[in-house]
Design a protein around this motif. Structure first.
Motif, PDB file in Angstrom:
ATOM      1  N   LYS A  15      99.254 -29.291 -21.818  1.00 41.92           N
ATOM      2  CA  LYS A  15      98.955 -28.362 -20.706  1.00 41.92           C
ATOM      3  C   LYS A  15      98.017 -29.004 -19.678  1.00 41.92           C
ATOM      4  O   LYS A  15      98.208 -28.865 -18.480  1.00 41.92           O
ATOM      5  CB  LYS A  15      98.300 -27.071 -21.250  1.00 41.92           C
ATOM      6  CG  LYS A  15      99.200 -26.273 -22.183  1.00 41.92           C
ATOM      7  CD  LYS A  15      98.478 -25.085 -22.776  1.00 41.92           C
ATOM      8  CE  LYS A  15      97.375 -25.455 -23.734  1.00 41.92           C
ATOM      9  NZ  LYS A  15      97.805 -26.122 -24.974  1.00 41.92           N
ATOM     10  N   ARG A  20      91.100 -20.419 -15.647  1.00 42.10           N
ATOM     11  CA  ARG A  20      91.289 -20.212 -17.089  1.00 42.10           C
ATOM     12  C   ARG A  20      91.203 -18.719 -17.359  1.00 42.10           C
ATOM     13  O   ARG A  20      90.381 -18.021 -16.763  1.00 42.10           O
ATOM     14  CB  ARG A  20      90.186 -20.936 -17.877  1.00 42.10           C
ATOM     15  CG  ARG A  20      90.408 -22.433 -18.079  1.00 42.10           C
ATOM     16  CD  ARG A  20      91.344 -22.761 -19.250  1.00 42.10           C
ATOM     17  NE  ARG A  20      90.962 -22.131 -20.497  1.00 42.10           N
ATOM     18  CZ  ARG A  20      90.221 -22.704 -21.436  1.00 42.10           C
ATOM     19  NH1 ARG A  20      89.779 -23.931 -21.273  1.00 42.10           N
ATOM     20  NH2 ARG A  20      89.937 -22.064 -22.556  1.00 42.10           N
ATOM     21  N   HIS A  69      91.771 -30.283 -23.542  1.00 38.38           N
ATOM     22  CA  HIS A  69      92.811 -30.657 -22.583  1.00 38.38           C
ATOM     23  C   HIS A  69      92.518 -32.057 -22.062  1.00 38.38           C
ATOM     24  O   HIS A  69      91.437 -32.313 -21.539  1.00 38.38           O
ATOM     25  CB  HIS A  69      92.862 -29.631 -21.440  1.00 38.38           C
ATOM     26  CG  HIS A  69      93.243 -28.250 -21.918  1.00 38.38           C
ATOM     27  ND1 HIS A  69      93.238 -27.139 -21.116  1.00 38.38           N
ATOM     28  CD2 HIS A  69      93.655 -27.816 -23.132  1.00 38.38           C
ATOM     29  CE1 HIS A  69      93.631 -26.086 -21.827  1.00 38.38           C
ATOM     30  NE2 HIS A  69      93.873 -26.469 -23.046  1.00 38.38           N
ATOM     31  N   PRO A 103      88.253 -25.591 -16.329  1.00 41.66           N
ATOM     32  CA  PRO A 103      89.668 -25.680 -15.938  1.00 41.66           C
ATOM     33  C   PRO A 103      90.030 -27.119 -15.574  1.00 41.66           C
ATOM     34  O   PRO A 103      89.209 -27.844 -15.019  1.00 41.66           O
ATOM     35  CB  PRO A 103      89.745 -24.766 -14.707  1.00 41.66           C
ATOM     36  CG  PRO A 103      88.560 -23.870 -14.804  1.00 41.66           C
ATOM     37  CD  PRO A 103      87.495 -24.666 -15.485  1.00 41.66           C
ATOM     38  N   SER A 104      91.267 -27.508 -15.891  1.00 40.10           N
ATOM     39  CA  SER A 104      91.674 -28.901 -15.653  1.00 40.10           C
ATOM     40  C   SER A 104      91.735 -29.249 -14.169  1.00 40.10           C
ATOM     41  O   SER A 104      91.845 -30.424 -13.824  1.00 40.10           O
ATOM     42  CB  SER A 104      93.028 -29.167 -16.319  1.00 40.10           C
ATOM     43  OG  SER A 104      92.914 -29.009 -17.713  1.00 40.10           O
ATOM     44  N   SER A 137      87.629 -23.903  -9.078  1.00 38.07           N
ATOM     45  CA  SER A 137      87.927 -23.702 -10.499  1.00 38.07           C
ATOM     46  C   SER A 137      87.248 -22.424 -10.956  1.00 38.07           C
ATOM     47  O   SER A 137      86.108 -22.153 -10.590  1.00 38.07           O
ATOM     48  CB  SER A 137      87.400 -24.880 -11.321  1.00 38.07           C
ATOM     49  OG  SER A 137      88.198 -26.010 -11.089  1.00 38.07           O
ATOM     50  N   ILE A 160      86.474 -19.633 -14.232  1.00 43.88           N
ATOM     51  CA  ILE A 160      86.493 -19.228 -15.648  1.00 43.88           C
ATOM     52  C   ILE A 160      86.559 -17.709 -15.649  1.00 43.88           C
ATOM     53  O   ILE A 160      85.624 -17.034 -15.200  1.00 43.88           O
ATOM     54  CB  ILE A 160      85.245 -19.762 -16.389  1.00 43.88           C
ATOM     55  CG1 ILE A 160      85.290 -21.303 -16.413  1.00 43.88           C
ATOM     56  CG2 ILE A 160      85.172 -19.185 -17.804  1.00 43.88           C
ATOM     57  CD1 ILE A 160      84.107 -21.974 -17.085  1.00 43.88           C
ATOM     58  N   VAL A 170      88.043 -15.367 -20.990  1.00 44.45           N
ATOM     59  CA  VAL A 170      87.524 -16.534 -21.720  1.00 44.45           C
ATOM     60  C   VAL A 170      86.282 -16.118 -22.518  1.00 44.45           C
ATOM     61  O   VAL A 170      85.605 -15.155 -22.159  1.00 44.45           O
ATOM     62  CB  VAL A 170      87.145 -17.637 -20.685  1.00 44.45           C
ATOM     63  CG1 VAL A 170      86.332 -18.760 -21.300  1.00 44.45           C
ATOM     64  CG2 VAL A 170      88.398 -18.174 -20.001  1.00 44.45           C
ATOM     65  N   GLU A 215      95.561 -21.376 -15.878  1.00 47.94           N
ATOM     66  CA  GLU A 215      95.671 -22.374 -16.955  1.00 47.94           C
ATOM     67  C   GLU A 215      95.437 -21.742 -18.321  1.00 47.94           C
ATOM     68  O   GLU A 215      94.319 -21.341 -18.647  1.00 47.94           O
ATOM     69  CB  GLU A 215      94.637 -23.490 -16.745  1.00 47.94           C
ATOM     70  CG  GLU A 215      94.661 -24.531 -17.863  1.00 47.94           C
ATOM     71  CD  GLU A 215      93.625 -25.639 -17.673  1.00 47.94           C
ATOM     72  OE1 GLU A 215      92.751 -25.512 -16.795  1.00 47.94           O
ATOM     73  OE2 GLU A 215      93.708 -26.638 -18.403  1.00 47.94           O
ATOM     74  N   ALA A 220      95.207 -21.704 -22.498  1.00 49.28           N
ATOM     75  CA  ALA A 220      94.793 -22.584 -23.598  1.00 49.28           C
ATOM     76  C   ALA A 220      95.602 -22.181 -24.829  1.00 49.28           C
ATOM     77  O   ALA A 220      96.272 -21.146 -24.834  1.00 49.28           O
ATOM     78  CB  ALA A 220      93.302 -22.443 -23.861  1.00 49.28           C
ATOM     79  N   THR A 225      91.736 -12.297 -15.747  1.00 46.13           N
ATOM     80  CA  THR A 225      91.093 -12.712 -14.492  1.00 46.13           C
ATOM     81  C   THR A 225      90.803 -11.524 -13.573  1.00 46.13           C
ATOM     82  O   THR A 225      89.998 -11.636 -12.652  1.00 46.13           O
ATOM     83  CB  THR A 225      91.993 -13.690 -13.697  1.00 46.13           C
ATOM     84  OG1 THR A 225      93.277 -13.081 -13.498  1.00 46.13           O
ATOM     85  CG2 THR A 225      92.162 -15.014 -14.408  1.00 46.13           C
TER      86      THR A 225
END
Ligand code: GDP
Ligand code: IMO
Ligand code: MG
Length: 430
Positions: free
Chosen positions: A16, A32, A41, A56-57, A66, A68, A72, A221, A223, A252
């Protein structure tokens, strides 16, 4: 503008991170929406390796926001360390580029202790968790005794929240023969870390909805993977959150209509870390070879990943529960050089053929995979960047998988490197 959700369609570690990083070039925001630092990741950009757990990637590319999300669970001490480490690799992280939802529950030291104490009992209760307190923190969230990011801003509220949590946890610890939690030390630790977290705190639901209205592209994204989902996974050998695409909205603060495309990440074979059923698991030379060629060691715990043949029945099932519109098929190169490959197309349960994995544990244990055997390829696919570079039998394998899982391939990945990726259909296309 299209928004895309990336989710794992097996037992996690499908690649991912690599795919989110690749896609993030096309996105404005990367969010995320579940899990925590149980995730590992890995991104490889021009030979440099980035390992992310809670972040987040998308952080690795500059100029992106980015996020969170509230779905999460966040260990504040781990996050601060992760940010420091990633900054050392030249990544810029500021309150302009990273936001944390104010309603995100915090993983506290006693969550990890409880997680590890349960696992150490080596009894029937063992799950093979990452030991990072993920389960106990989600339990507290649902139990209405979690401490959330916003609680860090007010000392009196924080103390109340800590007391609420300790009523439960001290009773539990006493039952396990553990010392009670040092309340004042915990409050002091939280007050110390608070400013480092609060600088990123934001009403994420509001920011994301505004971004959407402004026509910005959001990449969600995921997980873990759907077979670790708390409802649809191989319960109880699962993680403690919903990991399927529907969670992207709730995790989110967006409506389900915000999701335009669900990209399922699928490894060209199967792996799993930790305990639990795995119908196509191999404990022979083929399994060994997959593990070695695929470097199948966990990013978080370093544990050896269990390996097996591709299970099309399971992926068809997970694509359905996540509403996958297209898949990214990763690690095709790991299959180079196998004379023949096996694909599981269903199970034999007491003489009856099933096209899905049943829910009951005893039935799962009795399911015998039904395999199709297909020819492999001797040429290398490693680093291939176009369909034309792929051997005919590799193309046949990919096309056959599409048919079996009833879902088209949107992307293909042929090495850990960012650019060793083949785009078939752009998930962001309107
Ligand atoms: P994630 O948890 O889904 O992000 O996956 P991980 O990063 O835990 O594990 C995937 C591993 O495979 C990482 O080491 C990646 O660098 C690597 N990887 C990703 N895509 C490919 C690929 O197409 N080929 C090979 N050989 N490795 C890949
Ligand atoms: P990424 O995002 C693979 C597994 C653990 C264990 C179970 C429960 O890198 O794909 P937990 O600590 O979550 O309570 O452990 O879930 N697990 C993962 N396996 N990839 C992951 O994340 C995982 N996150 C959790 O090994 O079996
Ligand atoms: Mg991983």
């Amino acid at each position: 503008m299209a928004n895309v959700v990336v989710v794992g369609a097996q037992w996690g570690d499908e690649g991912k991170g690599k795919i989110v990083d690749w896609l993030s070039e096309r996105a404005d925001v990367i969010a995320r929406f579940q899990g925590g630092h149980n995730a590992g990741h890995t991104l490889v950009v021009d030979g440099e390796v980035f390992k992310l757990n809670a972040l987040p990637s998308g952080v690795v590319r500059g100029g992106k926001l980015s996020v969170i999300g509230n779905g999460v669970v966040l260990d504040p001490w781990h996050l601060v360390t992760e940010i420091e480490k990633i900054r050392e690799q030249g990544v810029v992280i500021t309150p302009e580029t990273l936001m944390i939802a104010e309603n995100t529950p915090l993983i506290l030291p006693f969550h990890g202790e409880l997680d590890r104490a349960r696992e150490a009992q080596n009894s029937v209760a063992k799950i093979g968790t990452t030991g990072r307190g993920i389960g106990p923190c989600y339990e507290d969230k649902v139990g209405r005794r979690a401490i959330r990011v916003a609680d860090l801003a007010d000392k009196a509220t924080l103390e109340l929240r800590v007391d609420r949590a300790l009523v439960h946890h001290n009773a539990l610890r006493s039952g396990l023969g553990q010392e009670p939690i040092d309340r004042d030390a915990l409050i002091a630790m939280l007050n110390e870390i608070a400013p480092q977290i609060l600088q990123y705190a934001a009403p994420v639901w509001k920011v994301l909805n505004e971004k959407r209205r402004a026509g910005k592209r959001i990449l969600f994204e995921g997980a873990q993977g759907a077979l670790l989902d708390i409802d649809f996974g191989t319960y109880p050998f699962v993680t403690s959150s919903n990991v399927i695409a529907g969670q992207a909205a709730a995790g989110t603060g967006m409506g389900p209509g915000a999701i335009d495309f669900v990209l399922g990440i699928v490894k060209a074979y199967t792996t799993r870390v930790g305990e639990g059923p795995f119908p196509t698991e191999l404990d022979d030379d083929d399994g060994q070879r997959l593990g070695e060629r695929g470097h199948e060691f966990g990013t978080v715990t370093g544990r050896k990943r269990r390996c097996g043949w591709f299970d099309a029945a399971l992926v068809r099932q997970t694509c359905a529960v996540s509403g996958v519109n297209g898949i990214a098929l990763t690690k095709l190169d790991v299959l180079d050089g196998f004379e023949t490959l096996k694909i599981c197309i269903g199970y034999d349960l007491d003489g009856k053929q099933l096209d899905y994995l049943p829910t009951a544990a005893d039935q799962q244990a009795r399911c015998v995979p039904i395999y199709e055997e297909v020819p492999g390829w001797s040429e290398s696919t490693e680093g291939a960047r176009s369909w034309n570079d792929l051997p005919a039998n590799a193309i046949k394998y990919v096309r056959h998988i599409e048919e079996l899982i009833q879902c088209p391939v949107a992307l293909l990945s042929t090495s850990p490197e960012r650019e060793d990726t083949i785009l078939v259909t752009d998930p962001f296309a309107d």
